[in-house]
Design a protein around this motif. Structure first.
Motif: not given
Ligand SMILES: [Zn+2]
Ligand SMILES: [Zn+2]
Length: 345
Positions: A88-97, A103-107
Protein backbone atom coordinates in the motif's frame (compact mmCIF):
# COMPACT_ATOMS: atom_id res chain seq x y z
CA UNK A 1 -12.22 -10.87 16.60
CA UNK A 2 -10.64 -14.20 15.78
CA UNK A 3 -7.11 -14.02 14.36
CA UNK A 4 -4.13 -16.30 13.76
CA UNK A 5 -1.35 -14.91 15.94
CA UNK A 6 2.27 -15.82 16.54
CA UNK A 7 4.25 -14.62 19.56
CA UNK A 8 7.67 -15.83 18.39
CA UNK A 9 9.18 -16.51 14.99
CA UNK A 10 9.12 -20.18 14.00
CA UNK A 11 6.78 -21.05 16.89
CA UNK A 12 3.36 -22.47 15.93
CA UNK A 13 0.80 -19.66 15.37
CA UNK A 14 -2.43 -19.97 17.36
CA UNK A 15 -6.04 -19.12 16.65
CA UNK A 16 -6.61 -16.35 19.20
CA UNK A 17 -9.14 -13.68 20.18
CA UNK A 18 -7.81 -10.12 19.84
CA UNK A 19 -9.29 -6.59 19.81
CA UNK A 20 -11.20 -5.54 16.68
CA UNK A 21 -9.27 -2.98 14.58
CA UNK A 22 -10.57 0.58 14.07
CA UNK A 23 -9.93 2.58 10.87
CA UNK A 24 -7.32 5.36 10.70
CA UNK A 25 -8.78 8.71 9.45
CA UNK A 26 -7.55 7.91 5.90
CA UNK A 27 -8.16 4.17 6.21
CA UNK A 28 -10.84 1.51 6.31
CA UNK A 29 -11.42 -1.75 8.10
CA UNK A 30 -12.37 -4.66 5.85
CA UNK A 31 -14.32 -7.73 6.84
CA UNK A 32 -12.11 -10.43 5.34
CA UNK A 33 -13.98 -12.82 3.03
CA UNK A 34 -10.97 -14.69 1.62
CA UNK A 35 -7.22 -14.61 2.21
CA UNK A 36 -4.54 -16.68 0.50
CA UNK A 37 -1.71 -18.51 2.22
CA UNK A 38 1.50 -17.40 0.47
CA UNK A 39 5.19 -18.24 0.72
CA UNK A 40 5.80 -14.61 1.79
CA UNK A 41 3.72 -15.32 4.91
CA UNK A 42 6.03 -18.25 5.61
CA UNK A 43 9.09 -15.99 5.20
CA UNK A 44 7.53 -13.55 7.68
CA UNK A 45 6.84 -16.31 10.19
CA UNK A 46 10.41 -17.60 9.83
CA UNK A 47 11.73 -14.16 10.86
CA UNK A 48 13.08 -13.19 7.42
CA UNK A 49 11.24 -9.84 7.33
CA UNK A 50 12.58 -7.03 9.50
CA UNK A 51 9.27 -5.11 9.22
CA UNK A 52 7.45 -7.54 11.49
CA UNK A 53 6.94 -6.67 15.18
CA UNK A 54 5.75 -9.39 17.55
CA UNK A 55 3.14 -10.54 18.33
CA UNK A 56 1.95 -10.65 14.75
CA UNK A 57 -0.99 -11.62 12.54
CA UNK A 58 0.07 -12.62 8.98
CA UNK A 59 -1.95 -12.43 5.76
CA UNK A 60 -1.69 -10.11 2.75
CA UNK A 61 -3.60 -11.69 -0.17
CA UNK A 62 -7.07 -10.62 0.72
CA UNK A 63 -10.48 -9.68 -0.53
CA UNK A 64 -13.43 -8.53 1.50
CA UNK A 65 -16.10 -5.96 2.21
CA UNK A 66 -15.65 -2.48 3.69
CA UNK A 67 -16.87 -2.67 7.30
CA UNK A 68 -15.86 0.76 8.67
CA UNK A 69 -14.61 3.95 7.00
CA UNK A 70 -12.26 6.63 8.40
CA UNK A 71 -13.49 10.24 8.41
CA UNK A 72 -11.16 11.46 5.64
CA UNK A 73 -11.98 8.70 3.11
CA UNK A 74 -13.87 10.04 0.09
CA UNK A 75 -14.28 7.20 -2.40
CA UNK A 76 -15.40 4.16 -0.38
CA UNK A 77 -18.41 3.24 1.71
CA UNK A 78 -19.50 0.42 3.98
CA UNK A 79 -20.46 -2.63 1.91
CA UNK A 80 -18.09 -2.04 -1.03
CA UNK A 81 -16.48 -5.25 -2.33
CA UNK A 82 -12.72 -4.73 -2.65
CA UNK A 83 -9.20 -6.07 -2.75
CA UNK A 84 -5.92 -4.28 -2.10
CA UNK A 85 -2.37 -4.60 -3.46
CA UNK A 86 -0.21 -6.15 -0.75
CA UNK A 87 1.99 -3.06 -1.01
CA UNK A 88 0.00 0.00 0.00
CA UNK A 89 1.41 3.38 -1.02
CA UNK A 90 1.64 6.34 1.37
CA UNK A 91 0.40 8.83 -1.24
CA UNK A 92 2.98 11.49 -0.38
CA UNK A 93 6.44 10.28 -1.48
CA UNK A 94 8.15 10.76 -4.85
CA UNK A 95 7.44 7.17 -5.95
CA UNK A 96 3.74 7.50 -5.15
CA UNK A 97 3.65 10.82 -7.02
CA UNK A 98 5.13 9.09 -10.07
CA UNK A 99 2.46 6.39 -9.91
CA UNK A 100 4.80 3.70 -8.60
CA UNK A 101 3.11 2.89 -5.31
CA UNK A 102 4.55 -0.67 -5.57
CA UNK A 103 7.94 0.78 -4.54
CA UNK A 104 6.62 3.49 -2.18
CA UNK A 105 9.32 4.78 0.15
CA UNK A 106 6.97 4.59 3.15
CA UNK A 107 4.92 1.59 2.06
CA UNK A 108 2.66 -0.37 4.34
CA UNK A 109 1.97 -4.05 3.88
CA UNK A 110 -0.87 -5.75 5.72
CA UNK A 111 0.57 -8.89 7.31
CA UNK A 112 4.06 -7.32 7.51
CA UNK A 113 4.18 -3.68 8.64
CA UNK A 114 0.90 -4.15 10.52
CA UNK A 115 -1.45 -6.99 11.35
CA UNK A 116 -2.79 -8.80 8.32
CA UNK A 117 -5.79 -10.74 7.09
CA UNK A 118 -5.53 -14.13 8.83
CA UNK A 119 -8.34 -12.62 10.88
CA UNK A 120 -12.00 -11.65 10.69
CA UNK A 121 -11.10 -7.98 10.11
CA UNK A 122 -8.07 -6.11 8.73
CA UNK A 123 -7.23 -2.37 8.69
CA UNK A 124 -6.06 -0.85 5.39
CA UNK A 125 -4.31 2.54 5.19
CA UNK A 126 -4.73 5.34 2.59
CA UNK A 127 -7.91 3.72 1.28
CA UNK A 128 -8.55 6.22 -1.53
CA UNK A 129 -5.13 5.43 -3.01
CA UNK A 130 -4.96 1.70 -2.41
CA UNK A 131 -8.35 0.01 -2.57
CA UNK A 132 -9.47 -1.69 -5.79
CA UNK A 133 -13.17 -2.29 -6.52
CA UNK A 134 -14.01 -5.86 -7.48
CA UNK A 135 -16.51 -6.92 -10.13
CA UNK A 136 -19.78 -8.14 -8.56
CA UNK A 137 -19.44 -11.42 -10.43
CA UNK A 138 -16.01 -12.34 -9.04
CA UNK A 139 -15.96 -14.76 -6.11
CA UNK A 140 -13.85 -13.80 -3.10
CA UNK A 141 -11.49 -16.80 -3.24
CA UNK A 142 -10.48 -15.77 -6.78
CA UNK A 143 -10.28 -12.10 -5.84
CA UNK A 144 -7.88 -12.85 -2.97
CA UNK A 145 -5.19 -13.89 -5.47
CA UNK A 146 -5.37 -10.45 -7.11
CA UNK A 147 -3.83 -8.90 -4.00
CA UNK A 148 -0.54 -10.70 -4.42
CA UNK A 149 0.25 -13.57 -6.75
CA UNK A 150 -1.81 -12.83 -9.83
CA UNK A 151 -1.19 -9.08 -9.81
CA UNK A 152 2.50 -9.60 -9.09
CA UNK A 153 2.72 -11.87 -12.13
CA UNK A 154 0.78 -9.40 -14.27
CA UNK A 155 3.28 -6.65 -13.52
CA UNK A 156 6.26 -8.99 -13.92
CA UNK A 157 5.12 -10.24 -17.35
CA UNK A 158 3.39 -7.18 -18.84
CA UNK A 159 4.93 -4.09 -17.20
CA UNK A 160 8.46 -5.26 -16.34
CA UNK A 161 9.07 -8.10 -18.84
CA UNK A 162 7.13 -6.23 -21.58
CA UNK A 163 6.29 -9.60 -23.10
CA UNK A 164 4.96 -9.41 -26.65
CA UNK A 165 3.34 -11.87 -29.05
CA UNK A 166 5.68 -14.48 -30.46
CA UNK A 167 8.36 -14.15 -27.80
CA UNK A 168 9.64 -17.14 -25.88
CA UNK A 169 8.97 -16.79 -22.17
CA UNK A 170 10.37 -19.22 -19.58
CA UNK A 171 8.71 -19.48 -16.16
CA UNK A 172 10.84 -21.16 -13.50
CA UNK A 173 8.70 -22.49 -10.65
CA UNK A 174 5.04 -23.29 -11.28
CA UNK A 175 3.52 -22.44 -7.89
CA UNK A 176 0.88 -19.71 -7.58
CA UNK A 177 3.01 -16.92 -9.05
CA UNK A 178 4.47 -19.12 -11.79
CA UNK A 179 1.17 -20.56 -12.98
CA UNK A 180 -0.31 -17.05 -13.01
CA UNK A 181 2.66 -15.92 -15.14
CA UNK A 182 2.15 -18.83 -17.54
CA UNK A 183 -1.49 -17.84 -18.06
CA UNK A 184 -0.75 -14.14 -18.43
CA UNK A 185 2.21 -14.57 -20.83
CA UNK A 186 0.18 -17.02 -22.95
CA UNK A 187 -2.69 -14.50 -23.06
CA UNK A 188 -0.19 -11.89 -24.28
CA UNK A 189 0.63 -14.17 -27.21
CA UNK A 190 3.98 -15.51 -26.01
CA UNK A 191 5.24 -19.07 -26.38
CA UNK A 192 5.57 -20.12 -22.76
CA UNK A 193 7.80 -22.81 -21.27
CA UNK A 194 6.93 -23.93 -17.74
CA UNK A 195 9.67 -25.37 -15.52
CA UNK A 196 9.15 -27.22 -12.24
CA UNK A 197 10.20 -30.39 -10.42
CA UNK A 198 6.62 -31.61 -9.97
CA UNK A 199 4.95 -33.30 -12.98
CA UNK A 200 1.47 -32.39 -11.63
CA UNK A 201 2.31 -28.67 -11.75
CA UNK A 202 3.73 -29.04 -15.26
CA UNK A 203 0.46 -30.62 -16.36
CA UNK A 204 -1.41 -27.59 -15.00
CA UNK A 205 1.06 -25.25 -16.74
CA UNK A 206 0.24 -26.98 -20.05
CA UNK A 207 -3.49 -26.66 -19.36
CA UNK A 208 -2.99 -22.93 -18.73
CA UNK A 209 -1.27 -22.36 -22.06
CA UNK A 210 2.40 -23.43 -21.83
CA UNK A 211 3.57 -24.78 -25.20
CA UNK A 212 6.36 -26.79 -23.58
CA UNK A 213 7.27 -27.95 -20.08
CA UNK A 214 10.57 -29.03 -18.60
CA UNK A 215 11.09 -31.10 -15.46
CA UNK A 216 14.15 -29.66 -13.72
CA UNK A 217 14.77 -32.95 -11.93
CA UNK A 218 15.43 -34.75 -15.20
CA UNK A 219 17.42 -32.37 -17.33
CA UNK A 220 19.82 -29.43 -17.62
CA UNK A 221 17.16 -26.68 -17.65
CA UNK A 222 19.04 -23.83 -19.43
CA UNK A 223 20.31 -26.20 -22.15
CA UNK A 224 16.82 -27.65 -22.66
CA UNK A 225 15.30 -24.17 -22.98
CA UNK A 226 17.99 -22.98 -25.40
CA UNK A 227 17.24 -26.06 -27.53
CA UNK A 228 13.44 -25.61 -27.54
CA UNK A 229 13.73 -21.88 -28.29
CA UNK A 230 16.61 -22.24 -30.77
CA UNK A 231 18.85 -19.83 -28.91
CA UNK A 232 17.21 -18.95 -25.61
CA UNK A 233 14.18 -17.26 -24.10
CA UNK A 234 13.49 -13.56 -24.70
CA UNK A 235 12.12 -13.15 -21.18
CA UNK A 236 12.56 -15.46 -18.22
CA UNK A 237 11.05 -15.28 -14.74
CA UNK A 238 12.23 -16.79 -11.49
CA UNK A 239 8.79 -17.21 -9.98
CA UNK A 240 10.05 -19.23 -7.01
CA UNK A 241 12.94 -17.27 -5.53
CA UNK A 242 15.82 -19.71 -5.16
CA UNK A 243 19.49 -19.59 -6.27
CA UNK A 244 18.96 -22.56 -8.62
CA UNK A 245 15.86 -21.19 -10.37
CA UNK A 246 17.40 -17.70 -10.52
CA UNK A 247 20.58 -19.03 -12.15
CA UNK A 248 18.65 -21.22 -14.59
CA UNK A 249 16.48 -18.25 -15.49
CA UNK A 250 19.49 -16.08 -16.37
CA UNK A 251 21.36 -18.85 -18.21
CA UNK A 252 18.36 -19.81 -20.39
CA UNK A 253 18.14 -16.35 -21.99
CA UNK A 254 19.19 -15.38 -25.50
CA UNK A 255 21.48 -12.34 -25.89
CA UNK A 256 19.75 -9.12 -24.74
CA UNK A 257 17.12 -11.18 -22.94
CA UNK A 258 15.39 -10.09 -19.74
CA UNK A 259 15.48 -11.87 -16.41
CA UNK A 260 12.65 -10.86 -14.08
CA UNK A 261 13.13 -11.79 -10.43
CA UNK A 262 9.68 -12.22 -8.94
CA UNK A 263 10.17 -14.79 -6.17
CA UNK A 264 11.55 -13.30 -2.97
CA UNK A 265 15.10 -14.22 -2.01
CA UNK A 266 15.51 -13.81 1.73
CA UNK A 267 17.35 -15.44 4.62
CA UNK A 268 20.14 -17.73 3.40
CA UNK A 269 19.32 -16.84 -0.22
CA UNK A 270 19.56 -13.06 0.12
CA UNK A 271 22.89 -12.68 -1.71
CA UNK A 272 22.99 -15.30 -4.48
CA UNK A 273 25.90 -15.73 -6.91
CA UNK A 274 24.86 -14.13 -10.22
CA UNK A 275 26.47 -15.38 -13.49
CA UNK A 276 27.84 -11.93 -14.29
CA UNK A 277 29.93 -12.82 -17.42
CA UNK A 278 26.69 -13.61 -19.28
CA UNK A 279 24.97 -10.46 -17.96
CA UNK A 280 27.80 -8.30 -19.32
CA UNK A 281 28.79 -10.22 -22.45
CA UNK A 282 25.23 -10.70 -23.68
CA UNK A 283 23.72 -7.47 -22.39
CA UNK A 284 21.19 -9.29 -20.23
CA UNK A 285 18.72 -7.10 -18.35
CA UNK A 286 18.06 -7.94 -14.69
CA UNK A 287 14.72 -6.64 -13.44
CA UNK A 288 12.98 -6.88 -10.12
CA UNK A 289 9.22 -6.96 -9.84
CA UNK A 290 7.35 -6.14 -6.65
CA UNK A 291 3.57 -6.39 -6.52
CA UNK A 292 1.45 -4.03 -8.61
CA UNK A 293 0.04 -0.61 -7.88
CA UNK A 294 -3.74 -0.18 -7.53
CA UNK A 295 -4.15 1.99 -10.64
CA UNK A 296 -2.87 -0.84 -12.90
CA UNK A 297 -5.54 -3.28 -11.71
CA UNK A 298 -8.02 -1.94 -14.28
CA UNK A 299 -6.04 -3.41 -17.21
CA UNK A 300 -5.86 -6.79 -15.52
CA UNK A 301 -9.54 -6.81 -14.54
CA UNK A 302 -10.52 -5.96 -18.14
CA UNK A 303 -8.66 -9.07 -19.31
CA UNK A 304 -10.45 -11.10 -16.64
CA UNK A 305 -13.84 -9.65 -17.67
CA UNK A 306 -13.19 -10.46 -21.33
CA UNK A 307 -12.29 -14.06 -20.44
CA UNK A 308 -8.66 -13.86 -21.62
CA UNK A 309 -7.47 -14.37 -18.05
CA UNK A 310 -9.20 -16.67 -15.58
CA UNK A 311 -7.59 -16.46 -12.14
CA UNK A 312 -10.32 -18.73 -10.70
CA UNK A 313 -8.44 -21.65 -12.30
CA UNK A 314 -5.59 -21.08 -9.85
CA UNK A 315 -7.61 -21.43 -6.68
CA UNK A 316 -6.68 -24.66 -4.92
CA UNK A 317 -7.83 -25.85 -1.54
CA UNK A 318 -10.23 -23.71 0.53
CA UNK A 319 -9.63 -23.99 4.28
CA UNK A 320 -10.85 -22.56 7.60
CA UNK A 321 -9.05 -19.94 9.71
CA UNK A 322 -8.41 -22.68 12.30
CA UNK A 323 -6.53 -24.69 9.64
CA UNK A 324 -4.38 -21.69 8.66
CA UNK A 325 -1.51 -22.17 11.20
CA UNK A 326 -0.66 -25.62 9.83
CA UNK A 327 -1.03 -24.46 6.22
CA UNK A 328 1.35 -21.57 6.93
CA UNK A 329 3.99 -23.74 8.58
CA UNK A 330 3.83 -26.27 5.72
CA UNK A 331 4.27 -23.60 3.05
CA UNK A 332 7.93 -24.31 2.39
CA UNK A 333 7.63 -28.11 2.55
CA UNK A 334 4.67 -28.72 0.36
CA UNK A 335 3.18 -26.48 -2.26
CA UNK A 336 -0.13 -27.77 -3.53
CA UNK A 337 -1.27 -27.16 -7.08
CA UNK A 338 -3.18 -23.88 -6.95
CA UNK A 339 -3.39 -21.40 -4.10
CA UNK A 340 -4.66 -22.40 -0.66
CA UNK A 341 -7.24 -19.84 0.40
CA UNK A 342 -8.88 -19.29 3.80
CA UNK A 343 -12.58 -18.73 3.12
CA UNK A 344 -14.26 -19.76 6.41
CA UNK A 345 -13.59 -17.66 9.50
ZN1 LIG B 1 1.60 -13.32 -1.37
ZN1 LIG C 1 4.67 6.63 -1.06
Amino acid sequence: MKAVLFEKFQEAPKLSTVDDPTPAPHGVVLKVAATGVCRSDWHGWMGHDSDIDLPHVPGHELAGVVEAVGKDVKNWKVGDKVTVPFICGCGSCSECHSGNQQVCLHQEQPGFTHWGSFAEYVPIHQADLNLVALPETMDFATAASLGCRFATSFRAVIDQGKVSAGQWVAVHGCGGVGLSAVMIAAAAGANVIGVDLDPAKLTVAKDLGAVATINGRETDVPAAIREVTKGGAHVSLDALGHPVTMTNSILCLRPRGKHVQVGLMLGDHAAPAIPMPKIVGQEIELLGSHGMQAHRYGAMLEMVASGRLDPSRLVGQQITLAEAPQALMDMDKFQSVGATVITRF
